[in-house]
Design a protein around this motif. Sequence first.
Motif, PDB file in Angstrom:
ATOM      1  N   SER A  59       0.910  -0.995  -0.029  1.00 49.71           N
ATOM      2  CA  SER A  59      -0.412  -0.014  -0.162  1.00 49.71           C
ATOM      3  C   SER A  59       0.968   1.177   0.104  1.00 49.71           C
ATOM      4  CB  SER A  59      -0.447  -0.290   1.201  1.00 49.71           C
ATOM      5  OG  SER A  59      -1.794  -1.125   1.384  1.00 49.71           O
ATOM      6  N   PRO A  60       0.354   2.664  -0.986  1.00 52.33           N
ATOM      7  CA  PRO A  60      -1.212   2.574  -0.887  1.00 52.33           C
ATOM      8  C   PRO A  60      -1.513   2.093  -2.407  1.00 52.33           C
ATOM      9  CG  PRO A  60       0.229   4.727  -0.988  1.00 52.33           C
ATOM     10  CD  PRO A  60       0.983   3.677  -1.041  1.00 52.33           C
ATOM     11  N   GLN A  61      -2.737   1.862  -2.999  1.00 51.29           N
ATOM     12  CA  GLN A  61      -2.849   1.298  -3.931  1.00 51.29           C
ATOM     13  C   GLN A  61      -3.187   2.274  -5.186  1.00 51.29           C
ATOM     14  OE1 GLN A  61      -5.953  -1.928  -4.362  1.00 51.29           O
ATOM     15  NE2 GLN A  61      -4.944  -2.326  -6.144  1.00 51.29           N
ATOM     16  N   ILE A  62      -2.754   2.320  -6.488  1.00 50.88           N
ATOM     17  CA  ILE A  62      -2.900   3.225  -7.379  1.00 50.88           C
ATOM     18  C   ILE A  62      -4.548   2.820  -7.859  1.00 50.88           C
ATOM     19  CG2 ILE A  62      -2.822   4.225  -9.750  1.00 50.88           C
ATOM     20  CD1 ILE A  62       0.389   3.232  -9.749  1.00 50.88           C
ATOM     21  N   PRO A  63      -5.484   4.126  -7.364  1.00 51.31           N
ATOM     22  CA  PRO A  63      -6.852   3.683  -7.521  1.00 51.31           C
ATOM     23  C   PRO A  63      -6.867   2.611  -9.399  1.00 51.31           C
ATOM     24  CG  PRO A  63      -6.597   6.108  -6.685  1.00 51.31           C
ATOM     25  CD  PRO A  63      -5.181   5.248  -6.785  1.00 51.31           C
ATOM     26  N   GLY A  64      -8.089   2.383  -8.910  1.00 54.31           N
ATOM     27  CA  GLY A  64      -9.032   1.566 -10.207  1.00 54.31           C
ATOM     28  C   GLY A  64      -7.932   0.849 -11.040  1.00 54.31           C
ATOM     29  N   THR A  65      -6.480   0.565 -10.354  1.00 55.07           N
ATOM     30  CA  THR A  65      -5.442  -0.610 -10.906  1.00 55.07           C
ATOM     31  C   THR A  65      -5.378  -1.576 -10.126  1.00 55.07           C
ATOM     32  OG1 THR A  65      -3.469   0.699 -10.234  1.00 55.07           O
ATOM     33  CG2 THR A  65      -4.196   1.149 -12.494  1.00 55.07           C
ATOM     34  N   ASN A  66      -3.916  -3.079 -10.463  1.00 55.16           N
ATOM     35  CA  ASN A  66      -3.347  -3.395  -9.192  1.00 55.16           C
ATOM     36  C   ASN A  66      -2.365  -3.364  -8.857  1.00 55.16           C
ATOM     37  OD1 ASN A  66      -6.066  -5.614  -8.827  1.00 55.16           O
ATOM     38  ND2 ASN A  66      -5.398  -6.079 -11.133  1.00 55.16           N
ATOM     39  N   ILE A  67      -1.969  -1.755  -9.189  1.00 56.27           N
ATOM     40  CA  ILE A  67      -0.489  -1.614  -8.996  1.00 56.27           C
ATOM     41  C   ILE A  67      -0.615  -0.740  -7.569  1.00 56.27           C
ATOM     42  CG2 ILE A  67       1.568  -0.223  -9.738  1.00 56.27           C
ATOM     43  CD1 ILE A  67       0.201  -0.244 -12.830  1.00 56.27           C
ATOM     44  N   TYR A  68       0.483  -1.553  -6.652  1.00 57.50           N
ATOM     45  CA  TYR A  68       0.850  -1.201  -5.666  1.00 57.50           C
ATOM     46  C   TYR A  68       2.043  -0.246  -4.993  1.00 57.50           C
ATOM     47  CZ  TYR A  68      -2.853  -3.881  -4.081  1.00 57.50           C
ATOM     48  OH  TYR A  68      -3.949  -4.612  -3.946  1.00 57.50           O
ATOM     49  N   LYS A  69       2.292   1.187  -4.637  1.00 58.80           N
ATOM     50  CA  LYS A  69       3.267   1.940  -4.823  1.00 58.80           C
ATOM     51  C   LYS A  69       4.435   1.077  -3.912  1.00 58.80           C
ATOM     52  CE  LYS A  69       1.023   5.858  -5.902  1.00 58.80           C
ATOM     53  NZ  LYS A  69       0.766   7.365  -5.220  1.00 58.80           N
ATOM     54  N   THR A  70       4.327   0.334  -3.390  1.00 52.16           N
ATOM     55  CA  THR A  70       5.477  -0.071  -2.041  1.00 52.16           C
ATOM     56  C   THR A  70       5.378  -1.493  -2.303  1.00 52.16           C
ATOM     57  OG1 THR A  70       4.212  -0.453  -0.429  1.00 52.16           O
ATOM     58  CG2 THR A  70       5.227   1.995  -0.566  1.00 52.16           C
ATOM     59  N   GLU A  71       5.215  -1.668  -3.220  1.00 57.15           N
ATOM     60  CA  GLU A  71       5.187  -3.210  -3.325  1.00 57.15           C
ATOM     61  C   GLU A  71       6.627  -3.691  -3.994  1.00 57.15           C
ATOM     62  OE1 GLU A  71       1.857  -6.059  -5.020  1.00 57.15           O
ATOM     63  OE2 GLU A  71       2.912  -5.136  -6.707  1.00 57.15           O
ATOM     64  N   MET A  72       7.212  -4.388  -3.169  1.00 56.45           N
ATOM     65  CA  MET A  72       8.873  -4.879  -4.341  1.00 56.45           C
ATOM     66  C   MET A  72       8.374  -6.250  -4.599  1.00 56.45           C
ATOM     67  SD  MET A  72      10.962  -4.664  -0.816  1.00 56.45           S
ATOM     68  CE  MET A  72      11.719  -4.358  -1.175  1.00 56.45           C
ATOM     69  N   LEU A  73       9.494  -6.418  -5.433  1.00 59.27           N
ATOM     70  CA  LEU A  73       9.001  -8.130  -6.592  1.00 59.27           C
ATOM     71  C   LEU A  73       9.037  -9.250  -5.600  1.00 59.27           C
ATOM     72  CD1 LEU A  73      13.031  -7.500  -7.938  1.00 59.27           C
ATOM     73  CD2 LEU A  73      10.511  -7.511  -9.515  1.00 59.27           C
ATOM     74  N   ALA A  74       9.549  -9.528  -4.312  1.00 63.16           N
ATOM     75  CA  ALA A  74       8.731 -10.800  -4.574  1.00 63.16           C
ATOM     76  C   ALA A  74       7.055 -10.676  -4.000  1.00 63.16           C
ATOM     77  CB  ALA A  74       9.508 -11.695  -2.942  1.00 63.16           C
ATOM     78  N   LEU A  75       6.786  -9.468  -2.877  1.00 59.72           N
ATOM     79  CA  LEU A  75       5.720  -9.280  -2.621  1.00 59.72           C
ATOM     80  C   LEU A  75       4.480  -9.020  -4.433  1.00 59.72           C
ATOM     81  CD1 LEU A  75       3.257  -9.113  -0.479  1.00 59.72           C
ATOM     82  CD2 LEU A  75       4.147  -6.648  -0.521  1.00 59.72           C
ATOM     83  N   HIS A  76       5.443  -8.847  -5.217  1.00 58.47           N
ATOM     84  CA  HIS A  76       4.279  -8.594  -6.689  1.00 58.47           C
ATOM     85  C   HIS A  76       4.333 -10.150  -7.582  1.00 58.47           C
ATOM     86  CE1 HIS A  76       3.290  -6.761 -10.385  1.00 58.47           C
ATOM     87  NE2 HIS A  76       4.099  -7.713 -10.869  1.00 58.47           N
ATOM     88  N   ILE A  77       5.695 -10.937  -6.781  1.00 60.23           N
ATOM     89  CA  ILE A  77       4.921 -12.214  -7.302  1.00 60.23           C
ATOM     90  C   ILE A  77       4.002 -13.640  -6.614  1.00 60.23           C
ATOM     91  CG2 ILE A  77       6.188 -14.825  -8.373  1.00 60.23           C
ATOM     92  CD1 ILE A  77       8.800 -12.575  -8.357  1.00 60.23           C
TER      93      ILE A  77
END
Length: 287
Positions: free
Chosen positions: A226-244
């Motif tokens: 978090s935080p999440q970009i509104p209307g997307t599945n993109i998170y601003k503080t998401e690192m590679l391992a968590l994104h996978i």
Amino acid sequence: MRRPIRRCWPLFLLPTALAFCIGFLYPFLLGLYRSFCEFTSPVDYHWAGFSNYFRAFADEGFRRAFGFTAAYAVVSILIINICAFALAYALTQKLRGSNIFRTVFFMPNLIGGIVLGYIWKLIFDAFLRSASLQPLLTNATYGFWGLVILVAWQQIGYMMIIYIAGLQAIPDDMLEAAKIDGAGRWQTLWHVTIPNVMPSVTICVFLTLTNSFKLFDQNLALTNGSPQIPGTNIYKTEMLALHIFKTNGIGNNWKGVAQAEAVIFFILVAALALLQLRATRTKEVQQ
């Protein structure tokens, strides 16, 4: 005694080799193959070629997670290693109670990342609330520096121990020779101490580099991206391992993409680690 050991070395090697094959080699090769497949379960898959890799590189969230992870890695590597070396240098100057300080600084490394993440989340939120600032989960800048502070607090003590071992391995006669030649404290530090401690620098930079890119549990517990970009599945503080991890949970049709991202992630971390090892080993001084 040596002859039986030489004759039976395969017997001693077999358990370790078997565990390595079962626990690492087979899952790695299976994951590499599955990255070229579309699958919904471990038994339901079919070949899809490079489509998963194309989708992975086209995923804006993956690219953003890479940028965030790279920025975090640079900052954390510098902060952790500089602070760890400074503490190690101070605690090898024959200070009273240095062993107690070593123990205290090392203790945070014994706490699990998930636990630390939740504890520091409470601390940050309490501090931000008292300062009338935005909560941690609503501000990407706070989330970034929160991760840096959390991991630095956890890992500095561990790296400090490695630097202490390197500092204690410097020959006393070399330091005495520098003193006799009229070298001051700073000259001795830059021209004698640091060059001789480069093997420890190599190890610590390697560990902080790989740990920074592999960071998962602290990221999950502290911000969860978090935080999440509104209307997307993109998170601003998401690192590679968590994104996978999150990509694998989006839906069955994304499992192959998540596996492809994991392979890219492995290649990236391995390449960076090898380049770093090659760069820092050339600076090491042979004693």
